[in-house]
Scaffold this active site. Structure first.
Site, PDB file in Angstrom:
ATOM      1  N   GLY A 214       0.787  -1.225   0.000  1.00  0.00           N
ATOM      2  CA  GLY A 214       0.000   0.000   0.000  1.00  0.00           C
ATOM      3  C   GLY A 214       0.823   1.283   0.000  1.00  0.00           C
TER       4      GLY A 214
ATOM      5  CG  ASP B  67      -1.495   2.086   2.787  1.00  0.00           C
ATOM      6  OD1 ASP B  67      -1.271   1.741   3.966  1.00  0.00           O
ATOM      7  OD2 ASP B  67      -2.079   1.353   1.974  1.00  0.00           O
TER       8      ASP B  67
ATOM      9  CG  ASP C 106      -8.517   0.639   9.277  1.00  0.00           C
ATOM     10  OD1 ASP C 106      -9.347   1.383   9.819  1.00  0.00           O
ATOM     11  OD2 ASP C 106      -8.847  -0.386   8.652  1.00  0.00           O
TER      12      ASP C 106
ATOM     13  CE  LYS D 223      -9.899   3.507   6.821  1.00  0.00           C
ATOM     14  NZ  LYS D 223     -10.808   2.619   6.065  1.00  0.00           N
TER      15      LYS D 223
ATOM     16  CG  PHE E 281     -12.366   0.139   2.040  1.00  0.00           C
ATOM     17  CD1 PHE E 281     -11.519  -0.477   2.958  1.00  0.00           C
ATOM     18  CD2 PHE E 281     -12.147  -0.062   0.688  1.00  0.00           C
ATOM     19  CE1 PHE E 281     -10.468  -1.271   2.526  1.00  0.00           C
ATOM     20  CE2 PHE E 281     -11.097  -0.860   0.250  1.00  0.00           C
ATOM     21  CZ  PHE E 281     -10.260  -1.469   1.167  1.00  0.00           C
ATOM     22  CB  VAL E 282     -10.098   5.509   0.802  1.00  0.00           C
ATOM     23  CG1 VAL E 282     -11.120   6.469   1.375  1.00  0.00           C
ATOM     24  CG2 VAL E 282      -8.993   5.226   1.831  1.00  0.00           C
TER      25      VAL E 282
ATOM     26  CG  ASP F 214      -5.345  -3.511  -2.082  1.00  0.00           C
ATOM     27  OD1 ASP F 214      -4.948  -3.024  -1.000  1.00  0.00           O
ATOM     28  OD2 ASP F 214      -5.704  -4.689  -2.206  1.00  0.00           O
TER      29      ASP F 214
ATOM     30  NE  ARG G 151      -1.752  -2.972  -4.413  1.00  0.00           N
ATOM     31  CZ  ARG G 151      -1.950  -3.129  -3.111  1.00  0.00           C
ATOM     32  NH1 ARG G 151      -2.017  -2.080  -2.320  1.00  0.00           N
ATOM     33  NH2 ARG G 151      -2.098  -4.332  -2.581  1.00  0.00           N
TER      34      ARG G 151
HETATM   35  P1  IMP Z   1      -4.605  -1.655  10.172  1.00  0.00           P
HETATM   36  O1  IMP Z   1      -3.658  -2.786  10.499  1.00  0.00           O
HETATM   37  O2  IMP Z   1      -6.030  -2.032  10.454  1.00  0.00           O
HETATM   38  O3  IMP Z   1      -4.199  -0.336  10.781  1.00  0.00           O
HETATM   39  O4  IMP Z   1      -4.627  -1.509   8.628  1.00  0.00           O
HETATM   40  C1  IMP Z   1      -3.599  -1.020   7.957  1.00  0.00           C
HETATM   41  C2  IMP Z   1      -3.518  -1.645   6.589  1.00  0.00           C
HETATM   42  O5  IMP Z   1      -4.801  -2.046   6.075  1.00  0.00           O
HETATM   43  C3  IMP Z   1      -3.019  -0.576   5.703  1.00  0.00           C
HETATM   44  O6  IMP Z   1      -1.622  -0.692   5.559  1.00  0.00           O
HETATM   45  C4  IMP Z   1      -3.762  -0.798   4.422  1.00  0.00           C
HETATM   46  O7  IMP Z   1      -2.977  -1.627   3.603  1.00  0.00           O
HETATM   47  C5  IMP Z   1      -5.014  -1.518   4.797  1.00  0.00           C
HETATM   48  N1  IMP Z   1      -6.173  -0.594   4.840  1.00  0.00           N
HETATM   49  C6  IMP Z   1      -6.770  -0.061   5.931  1.00  0.00           C
HETATM   50  N2  IMP Z   1      -7.788   0.742   5.599  1.00  0.00           N
HETATM   51  C7  IMP Z   1      -7.825   0.729   4.246  1.00  0.00           C
HETATM   52  C8  IMP Z   1      -8.656   1.405   3.288  1.00  0.00           C
HETATM   53  O8  IMP Z   1      -9.583   2.196   3.574  1.00  0.00           O
HETATM   54  N3  IMP Z   1      -8.403   1.129   1.985  1.00  0.00           N
HETATM   55  C9  IMP Z   1      -7.402   0.281   1.576  1.00  0.00           C
HETATM   56  N4  IMP Z   1      -6.591  -0.341   2.443  1.00  0.00           N
HETATM   57  C10 IMP Z   1      -6.803  -0.111   3.766  1.00  0.00           C
HETATM   58 MG    MG Z   2      -0.829  -1.731   3.944  1.00  0.00          MG
END
Ligand code: IMP
Ligand code: MG
Length: 204
Positions: A56, A117, A120, A148, A169-170, A176, A182
């Site tokens: 990402g 990227d 979340d 987020k 979700f973006v 992606d 992407r």
């Molecule tokens: P986390 O581990 O939940 O913080 O998620 C982080 C990873 O999930 C990021 O590095 C992204 O690759 C993916 N991700 C989280 N939210 C999104 C989104 O809205 N769109 C696309 N990929 C996301």
């Molecule tokens: Mg990622």
């Protein structure tokens, strides 16, 4: 700035949340902040090690390094948390060093900048920074293009954030859905039908 969307993109995308002009301007500001934050160490002749979280962060990291005049090496890690076509991560992500671009032995005593990227749930960056710290670097800072904040499931904040965005979700600019989108030039939301009907599926 003129930004082109292919016809198939227009069919699947809903709205643009962050434009190319906004991204470019913000990356310039972030590069200035990061340069200042890391300046002390480079002044002493030490270089920085950038660790980019694939896949990402590929586009963001590629743009960021060209705006950062620091002496630096680039290292890649993989992280994946989505089991298939999904818009939410489940459980702990699997993280690992990619290729021969560095890895733990190269990071000991170094000043590390981890680039992703989007922040979340926080699980990915928590896992990646844990792995990085096992290499005993001198310092670790994190930068994400998007945050987020309301979706955080574990305690983790990035040191530098491009844009705070709502809980949607973006895709685009490296992000992606099921491995696609992407190359969408800006940060966009997907039409509900694309996610609901989803044959597309999750990368990292
Ligand atoms: P986390 O581990 O939940 O913080 O998620 C982080 C990873 O999930 C990021 O590095 C992204 O690759 C993916 N991700 C989280 N939210 C999104 C989104 O809205 N769109 C696309 N990929 C996301
Ligand atoms: Mg990622």
């Amino acid at each position: 700035m003129e930004v082109g969307y292919a016809a198939w993109m227009k069919l699947d995308l809903d709205r643009t949340l962050v434009t190319r002009a906004q991204i470019d301007a913000r990356i310039g500001e972030l590069a200035g902040d990061l340069d200042r934050a890391l300046h002390g160490v480079t002044d002493r002749g030490e270089s920085v090690a950038m660790v980019a979280v694939m896949t990402g962060a590929l586009v963001f990291a590629a743009d960021l390094i060209r705006r950062l005049p620091l002496k630096m090496s680039l290292h890649l890690v993989s992280a994946s948390s989505y089991p298939g076509p999904a818009t939410e991560s489940v459980g702990e992500p699997v993280v690992g060093w990619l290729g021969s671009s560095g890895g733990p032995s190269d990071l000991a005593g170094r000043h590390v900048l981890v680039v992703d990227d989007i922040l979340d749930s926080g699980r990915t960056l928590r896992a990646v920074t844990r792995m990085v710290k096992e290499a005993e670097p001198a310092s670790v800072q994190t930068v994400v293009l998007l945050d987020k904040a309301e979706r955080r499931a574990v305690e983790f904040e990035a040191d530098h954030v491009g844009f705070a965005i709502p809980d949607e979700f973006v895709v685009g600019y490296g992000l992606d859905y099921d491995g696609y989108y992407r190359n969408v030039p800006e940060i966009c939301t997907l039409r509900r039908e694309v996610i609901d009907g989803g044959s597309a599926g999750g990368g990292a």
